[in-house]
Write an enzyme that holds these catalytic residues in place. Structure first.
Site, mmCIF file in Angstrom:
data_model
loop_
_atom_site.group_PDB
_atom_site.id
_atom_site.type_symbol
_atom_site.label_atom_id
_atom_site.label_comp_id
_atom_site.label_asym_id
_atom_site.label_seq_id
_atom_site.Cartn_x
_atom_site.Cartn_y
_atom_site.Cartn_z
ATOM 1 N N ASP A 1 0.837 -1.201 0.000
ATOM 2 C CA ASP A 1 0.000 0.000 0.000
ATOM 3 C C ASP A 1 0.868 1.245 0.000
ATOM 4 O OD1 ASP A 1 0.953 -0.318 2.599
ATOM 5 O OD2 ASP A 1 -0.983 -0.931 3.391
ATOM 6 N N ASN B 1 -7.208 -3.399 14.640
ATOM 7 C CA ASN B 1 -8.616 -3.515 14.231
ATOM 8 C C ASN B 1 -8.839 -4.626 13.205
ATOM 9 O OD1 ASN B 1 -7.593 -2.464 11.856
ATOM 10 N ND2 ASN B 1 -8.870 -0.623 11.836
ATOM 11 N N HIS C 1 -7.245 -4.966 10.237
ATOM 12 C CA HIS C 1 -7.003 -4.655 8.818
ATOM 13 C C HIS C 1 -5.753 -5.371 8.304
ATOM 14 C CE1 HIS C 1 -4.441 -0.797 9.763
ATOM 15 N NE2 HIS C 1 -3.670 -1.849 9.672
ATOM 16 N N GLU D 1 -9.655 -1.945 5.467
ATOM 17 C CA GLU D 1 -10.159 -1.654 6.807
ATOM 18 C C GLU D 1 -11.477 -2.389 7.040
ATOM 19 O OE1 GLU D 1 -8.477 -0.030 8.953
ATOM 20 O OE2 GLU D 1 -7.385 1.643 8.053
HETATM 21 P P1 PGA Z 1 2.215 -1.813 12.764
HETATM 22 O O1 PGA Z 1 1.187 -1.784 11.569
HETATM 23 O O2 PGA Z 1 3.271 -2.803 12.383
HETATM 24 O O3 PGA Z 1 2.779 -0.399 12.815
HETATM 25 O O4 PGA Z 1 1.476 -2.191 13.979
HETATM 26 C C1 PGA Z 1 0.675 -3.006 11.107
HETATM 27 C C2 PGA Z 1 -0.477 -2.745 10.188
HETATM 28 O O5 PGA Z 1 -1.212 -1.779 10.420
HETATM 29 O O6 PGA Z 1 -0.657 -3.521 9.240
#
Ligand code: PGA
Length: 241
Positions: free
Chosen positions: A67, A136, A138, A143
């Site tokens: 992304d 969450n 995702h 999302e």
């Molecule tokens: P993080 O992000 O490694 O900063 O927790 C993971 C994600 O949101 O996929």
């Protein structure tokens, strides 16, 4: 799904680095899908360390990042391309032409998403896709929602996701772009093998629901249950209950 649990985050990073480097050694033209975020930083540090002095040959490896933010010029500070250059690409010597990236500054974002789908297909698809997971649930910027996108698409970021990316923008969540481009669920599920990386207690609930719960769009990572080759690599704090 196979759960591969390790004592702590450095042990997870070491084990995954071994898997990646073994795969590169076996197949020098490996096509890798890569995540950003805080979690994979230890993995990238381990890959830099073990690739130093030509110990691993990345010259034929192709990569596709999951992304990118909308509105930032590719490589600009805060962009995921900038993160990847810093954390991995420049140190291990991935040629810029081999690093696939969504351009969040493209004039036609829908056309950019289509181009990315074609580029992944023309590379023969991803051999190994490494994913993070949001608290969450995702994956990429898919999302929680009533419906999910199959293909690479434009996505609005949840407030919690903007907050957790504030570290890239001097700690200011307001400066985190509100939109991003992201591989879709089918783009992700077409990778031949997937490793989902999760460390720390704040990921445990999402990991537990992903592994043990039903498949639901309110927890996009749960769709990984549909894939035949997923390894969930966790430390003890993120291990499913
Ligand atoms: P993080 O992000 O490694 O900063 O927790 C993971 C994600 O949101 O996929």
């Amino acid at each position: 799904m196979t759960v591969d649990s390790h004592a702590d985050a450095p042990a997870v990073a070491a084990a995954l680095a071994s898997r990646v480097l073994d795969a590169v050694a076996r197949r020098p033209s490996l096509v890798l899908g890569l995540p950003t975020g805080r979690t994979p930083k230890l993995l990238y540090a381990e890959l830099r360390r073990r690739s130093a002095g030509g110990a691993a040959d990345w010259s034929a490896v192709r990569t596709f990042n999951l992304d990118e933010f909308v509105g930032l010029i590719s490589g600009e500070e805060g962009s995921y391309r900038d993160y990847m250059e810093r954390e991995l690409f420049s140190a291990v010597g991935i040629p810029p032409a081999h690093a696939g990236f969504l351009n969040g500054g493209a004039p036609d974002l829908d056309a950019e998403c289509d181009r990315y789908e074609r580029a992944i297909a023309e590379a023969g698809g991803m051999d190994l896709l490494i994913l993070g997971i949001g608290a969450n649930g995702h994956v990429g910027f898919n999302e929680p929602a009533d419906a999910l996108h199959a293909r690479t698409h434009r996505a609005s970021l949840a407030a919690a996701t903007r907050a957790s990316n504030a570290y890239l923008f001097g700690g200011d969540a307001q400066r985190v772009p509100a939109e991003a481009l992201s591989m879709g669920m089918a783009t992700i599920l077409r990778a031949r093998a997937i490793v989902l990386l999760a460390t720390g207690p704040e990921k445990r609930a999402a990991v537990t629901a992903m592994v043990r719960g039903p498949i639901r769009t309110s927890l996009p990572a749960s769709f990984l249950q549909l894939h035949p080759d997923v390894t969930v690599m966790v430390d003890r704090a993120a291990s499913p209950e």
